[in-house]
Design a protein around this motif. Structure first.
Motif, PDB file in Angstrom:
ATOM      1  N   ALA A 174      68.880 -17.780 -50.674  1.00  9.10           N
ATOM      2  CA  ALA A 174      68.547 -18.295 -52.010  1.00  9.10           C
ATOM      3  C   ALA A 174      68.304 -19.736 -52.142  1.00  9.10           C
ATOM      4  O   ALA A 174      67.098 -20.228 -52.595  1.00  9.10           O
ATOM      5  CB  ALA A 174      69.603 -17.855 -53.013  1.00  9.10           C
ATOM      6  N   THR A 175      69.214 -20.742 -51.666  1.00  3.91           N
ATOM      7  CA  THR A 175      68.966 -22.224 -51.711  1.00  3.91           C
ATOM      8  C   THR A 175      67.960 -22.571 -51.183  1.00  3.91           C
ATOM      9  O   THR A 175      66.819 -23.325 -51.624  1.00  3.91           O
ATOM     10  CB  THR A 175      69.973 -22.853 -51.322  1.00  3.91           C
ATOM     11  OG1 THR A 175      71.206 -22.297 -52.157  1.00  3.91           O
ATOM     12  CG2 THR A 175      69.851 -24.240 -51.587  1.00  3.91           C
ATOM     13  N   TYR A 207      68.979 -23.364 -59.151  1.00  2.00           N
ATOM     14  CA  TYR A 207      68.149 -23.970 -60.239  1.00  2.00           C
ATOM     15  C   TYR A 207      68.557 -25.129 -60.927  1.00  2.00           C
ATOM     16  O   TYR A 207      67.804 -26.064 -61.304  1.00  2.00           O
ATOM     17  CB  TYR A 207      68.090 -22.629 -61.296  1.00  2.00           C
ATOM     18  CG  TYR A 207      67.004 -21.553 -61.132  1.00  2.00           C
ATOM     19  CD1 TYR A 207      65.653 -21.853 -61.063  1.00  2.00           C
ATOM     20  CD2 TYR A 207      67.369 -20.395 -60.862  1.00  2.00           C
ATOM     21  CE1 TYR A 207      64.619 -21.215 -60.804  1.00  2.00           C
ATOM     22  CE2 TYR A 207      66.495 -19.457 -60.700  1.00  2.00           C
ATOM     23  CZ  TYR A 207      65.185 -19.695 -60.667  1.00  2.00           C
ATOM     24  OH  TYR A 207      64.152 -18.744 -60.211  1.00  2.00           O
ATOM     25  N   GLY A 208      69.663 -25.352 -60.842  1.00  8.39           N
ATOM     26  CA  GLY A 208      70.546 -26.460 -61.505  1.00  8.39           C
ATOM     27  C   GLY A 208      70.193 -27.873 -60.682  1.00  8.39           C
ATOM     28  O   GLY A 208      69.512 -28.769 -61.270  1.00  8.39           O
ATOM     29  N   TRP A 209      69.837 -27.707 -59.348  1.00  9.49           N
ATOM     30  CA  TRP A 209      69.494 -28.749 -58.582  1.00  9.49           C
ATOM     31  C   TRP A 209      67.823 -29.180 -58.559  1.00  9.49           C
ATOM     32  O   TRP A 209      67.609 -30.227 -58.540  1.00  9.49           O
ATOM     33  CB  TRP A 209      69.837 -28.501 -57.067  1.00  9.49           C
ATOM     34  CG  TRP A 209      71.100 -28.973 -56.475  1.00  9.49           C
ATOM     35  CD1 TRP A 209      72.245 -28.020 -56.221  1.00  9.49           C
ATOM     36  CD2 TRP A 209      71.477 -30.075 -56.418  1.00  9.49           C
ATOM     37  NE1 TRP A 209      73.289 -29.004 -56.095  1.00  9.49           N
ATOM     38  CE2 TRP A 209      72.816 -30.288 -56.015  1.00  9.49           C
ATOM     39  CE3 TRP A 209      71.079 -31.521 -56.581  1.00  9.49           C
ATOM     40  CZ2 TRP A 209      73.573 -31.367 -56.012  1.00  9.49           C
ATOM     41  CZ3 TRP A 209      71.666 -32.652 -56.355  1.00  9.49           C
ATOM     42  CH2 TRP A 209      72.938 -32.642 -55.910  1.00  9.49           C
ATOM     43  N   MET A 210      67.334 -27.846 -58.818  1.00  9.46           N
ATOM     44  CA  MET A 210      65.702 -27.894 -59.168  1.00  9.46           C
ATOM     45  C   MET A 210      65.332 -28.830 -60.378  1.00  9.46           C
ATOM     46  O   MET A 210      64.434 -29.553 -60.578  1.00  9.46           O
ATOM     47  CB  MET A 210      65.055 -26.619 -59.259  1.00  9.46           C
ATOM     48  CG  MET A 210      65.077 -25.667 -57.988  1.00  9.46           C
ATOM     49  SD  MET A 210      64.177 -23.994 -58.317  1.00  9.46           S
ATOM     50  CE  MET A 210      62.491 -24.502 -58.700  1.00  9.46           C
ATOM     51  N   LEU A 253      82.579 -19.923 -58.634  1.00 11.81           N
ATOM     52  CA  LEU A 253      82.712 -19.231 -59.987  1.00 11.81           C
ATOM     53  C   LEU A 253      80.982 -18.867 -60.257  1.00 11.81           C
ATOM     54  O   LEU A 253      80.933 -17.964 -61.022  1.00 11.81           O
ATOM     55  CB  LEU A 253      83.492 -19.479 -60.864  1.00 11.81           C
ATOM     56  CG  LEU A 253      84.646 -19.682 -60.525  1.00 11.81           C
ATOM     57  CD1 LEU A 253      85.571 -20.274 -61.655  1.00 11.81           C
ATOM     58  CD2 LEU A 253      85.514 -18.365 -59.988  1.00 11.81           C
ATOM     59  N   VAL A 254      80.283 -19.890 -59.958  1.00 10.31           N
ATOM     60  CA  VAL A 254      78.798 -19.959 -60.532  1.00 10.31           C
ATOM     61  C   VAL A 254      77.847 -19.306 -59.447  1.00 10.31           C
ATOM     62  O   VAL A 254      77.979 -19.614 -58.214  1.00 10.31           O
ATOM     63  CB  VAL A 254      78.400 -21.208 -60.820  1.00 10.31           C
ATOM     64  CG1 VAL A 254      77.059 -21.196 -61.574  1.00 10.31           C
ATOM     65  CG2 VAL A 254      79.205 -21.814 -62.081  1.00 10.31           C
ATOM     66  N   SER A 255      76.755 -18.439 -59.620  1.00  9.37           N
ATOM     67  CA  SER A 255      75.976 -17.881 -58.786  1.00  9.37           C
ATOM     68  C   SER A 255      75.258 -19.002 -58.032  1.00  9.37           C
ATOM     69  O   SER A 255      74.928 -19.954 -58.547  1.00  9.37           O
ATOM     70  CB  SER A 255      75.014 -16.970 -59.544  1.00  9.37           C
ATOM     71  OG  SER A 255      73.951 -16.648 -58.507  1.00  9.37           O
ATOM     72  N   VAL A 256      74.932 -18.564 -56.866  1.00  8.48           N
ATOM     73  CA  VAL A 256      74.099 -19.755 -55.890  1.00  8.48           C
ATOM     74  C   VAL A 256      72.767 -19.696 -56.414  1.00  8.48           C
ATOM     75  O   VAL A 256      72.139 -20.815 -56.515  1.00  8.48           O
ATOM     76  CB  VAL A 256      74.073 -18.947 -54.379  1.00  8.48           C
ATOM     77  CG1 VAL A 256      73.185 -19.844 -53.773  1.00  8.48           C
ATOM     78  CG2 VAL A 256      75.666 -19.009 -53.806  1.00  8.48           C
ATOM     79  N   VAL A 257      72.335 -18.654 -57.031  1.00  8.59           N
ATOM     80  CA  VAL A 257      70.942 -19.023 -57.790  1.00  8.59           C
ATOM     81  C   VAL A 257      70.873 -19.943 -58.763  1.00  8.59           C
ATOM     82  O   VAL A 257      70.194 -20.800 -58.931  1.00  8.59           O
ATOM     83  CB  VAL A 257      70.457 -17.654 -58.293  1.00  8.59           C
ATOM     84  CG1 VAL A 257      69.068 -17.768 -58.784  1.00  8.59           C
ATOM     85  CG2 VAL A 257      70.370 -16.658 -56.707  1.00  8.59           C
TER      86      VAL A 257
END
Length: 306
Positions: free
Chosen positions: A239-240, A143-146, A135-139
Motif C-alpha cells: 500500500a505505501t 494518505y497522511g504522508w501524501m 491502530l491506524v490502517s496503513v492506507v
C-alpha cells in the motif's frame, strides 16, 4: 560438621526420576503435540498448496487458469532477464535495505530512552505514542504522508520533491515499520545486566566506548531481530509504495498486483515465488548472524568467568 555427617553428605546423590514421572512427562508431550497438530497441519497444507499452485503457474506462458498446461520456462526467463523486472527487483532490495537501516537506527535510541524513564506514567504515555500508529490502517497513514508532502502540506516546502519519488516512499515506510523495530530492541535493552554501564564508566570508559564495546555487543541479538522483522515487512509492503510512489516507484509486491490485473498470471506467480525466496534467504542470513552473535557472547562471558 562431624566426620560421619561429612561422609553422609558426600554419599548423597540425586536420584533419577521415577518411571511414573517419566510416563507423566511423555503423556504431557503427547497432549501438547495433539493440541498443536491440527493447527500446524492446516497451515502446512494451505502453504504447500499455494506454493505448488504458484509453481504450476510460473512454469507456463499461457494466460489461463487451468491447473494443467504445457511446461515452459519462458516466464522465468522473462522474470530474471528482463531489464524492467530486474529494475523492480533491485528497487525492492534497495528500499528494504535503506528502510531497515534507518528504522533500526531510529528505534535504538527510542528503546534506550524508554528504559531510562523512571516514572511509570511517562513510560506508558511514550509507549502509547510510539505504538499508536499500529491502530491506524496503513492506507490511512500513507494518505497522511501524501497530505504532508503534497502541495500545501506542512512538509511541502522542505520535502515537497519527495512525494511520488523513492525518498518519500522510504520516509513513509520508516514511519510504518518503526513500532515493529522498537519491540525486539526494547526487550533486548531490558535484559542488560544491571549496572554494567556504570561499571564501565567507573573503569574510565567514555560514552562512545561504552556504546561501542558494551551496549551494542550486549544488545546485538535485539538489533538483528529488529532488522530481520523490518526487512521482511518492507520488501512485502504494497500500500505505501503504491500510494507514495505514484507509479514512479515500483516494488515487487506492486508488480505482482499489476500483473494479476493484466491477467499475466504466470509472471505474477514467478515474481511471487521470487519475493518469497528473497525473504526466506535474507531471514536465514539474519538467523545465521544471530547465532554467530550468540556464540560470541557466550564465548566472551565464559572467558570472563574463567
Amino acid at each position: 560438621m562431624t566426620g560421619k555427617g561429612r561422609r553422609t553428605a558426600e554419599k548423597t546423590v540425586i536420584t533419577p526420576p521415577t518411571r511414573g514421572g517419566a510416563r507423566t512427562e511423555r503423556g504431557s508431550r503427547r497432549i501438547a503435540y495433539a493440541l498443536i497438530a491440527p493447527g500446524a497441519a492446516y497451515l502446512v497444507v494451505i502453504f504447500l498448496s499455494i506454493i505448488l499452485l504458484l509453481l504450476s503457474y510460473s512454469f507456463r506462458t499461457e494466460q489461463t487458469s487451468r491447473l494443467v498446461a504445457p511446461f515452459d520456462t519462458g516466464t522465468w526467463s522473462d522474470a530474471l532477464a528482463d531489464s524492467y523486472n530486474l529494475g523492480v527487483l533491485w528497487t525492492t532490495l534497495r528500499v528494504g535495505a535503506v528502510v531497515t537501516v534507518l528504522t533500526v537506527a531510529l528505534a535504538y535510541p527510542i528503546a534506550w530512552c524508554l528504559l531510562r524513564v523512571r516514572r511509570w506514567w511517562v513510560t506508558g504515555l511514550l509507549v502509547f505514542v510510539i505504538f499508536s500508529p499500529i491502530l491506524v490502517s496503513v492506507v490511512v497513514r500513507s494518505y497522511g504522508w501524501m497530505l504532508l508532502l503534497g502541495r500545501g502540506g506542512l512538509l511541502n516546502d522542505a520535502l515537497g520533491g519527495w512525494l511520488y519519488h523513492e525518498p518519500g516512499v522510504i520516509l513513509a515506510l520508516v514511519h510504518v515499520e518503526l513500532p515493529f523495530a522498537v519491540f525486539p530492541l526494547l526487550a533486548s535493552v531490558r535484559n542488560l545486566p544491571p549496572g554494567v554501564l556504570e561499571a564501565a564508566a567507573d573503569l574510565g570508559a567514555s560514552p562512545v566506548r561504552r556504546l561501542r564495546t558494551v551496549l551494542l555487543p550486549l544488545t546485538a541479538p535485539g538489533i538483528v531481530a529488529s532488522a530481520q522483522l523490518v526487512f521482511a515487512l518492507t520488501v512485502s509492503a504494497f500500500a505505501t509504495p503504491s500510494l507514495l510512489g505514484g507509479g514512479r516507484v515500483t516494488v515487487l509486491a506492486q508488480s505482482v498486483y499489476q500483473n494479476i490485473q493484466q491477467l499475466r498470471w504466470p509472471l505474477a506467480a514467478a515474481q511471487a515465488l521470487l519475493l518469497l525466496a528473497i525473504a526466506l534467504l535474507v531471514l536465514s542470513l539474519f538467523n545465521r548472524l544471530s547465532r554467530i552473535v550468540d556464540v560470541r557472547q557466550r564465548t566472551t562471558e565464559g572467558g570472563r568467568a574463567r
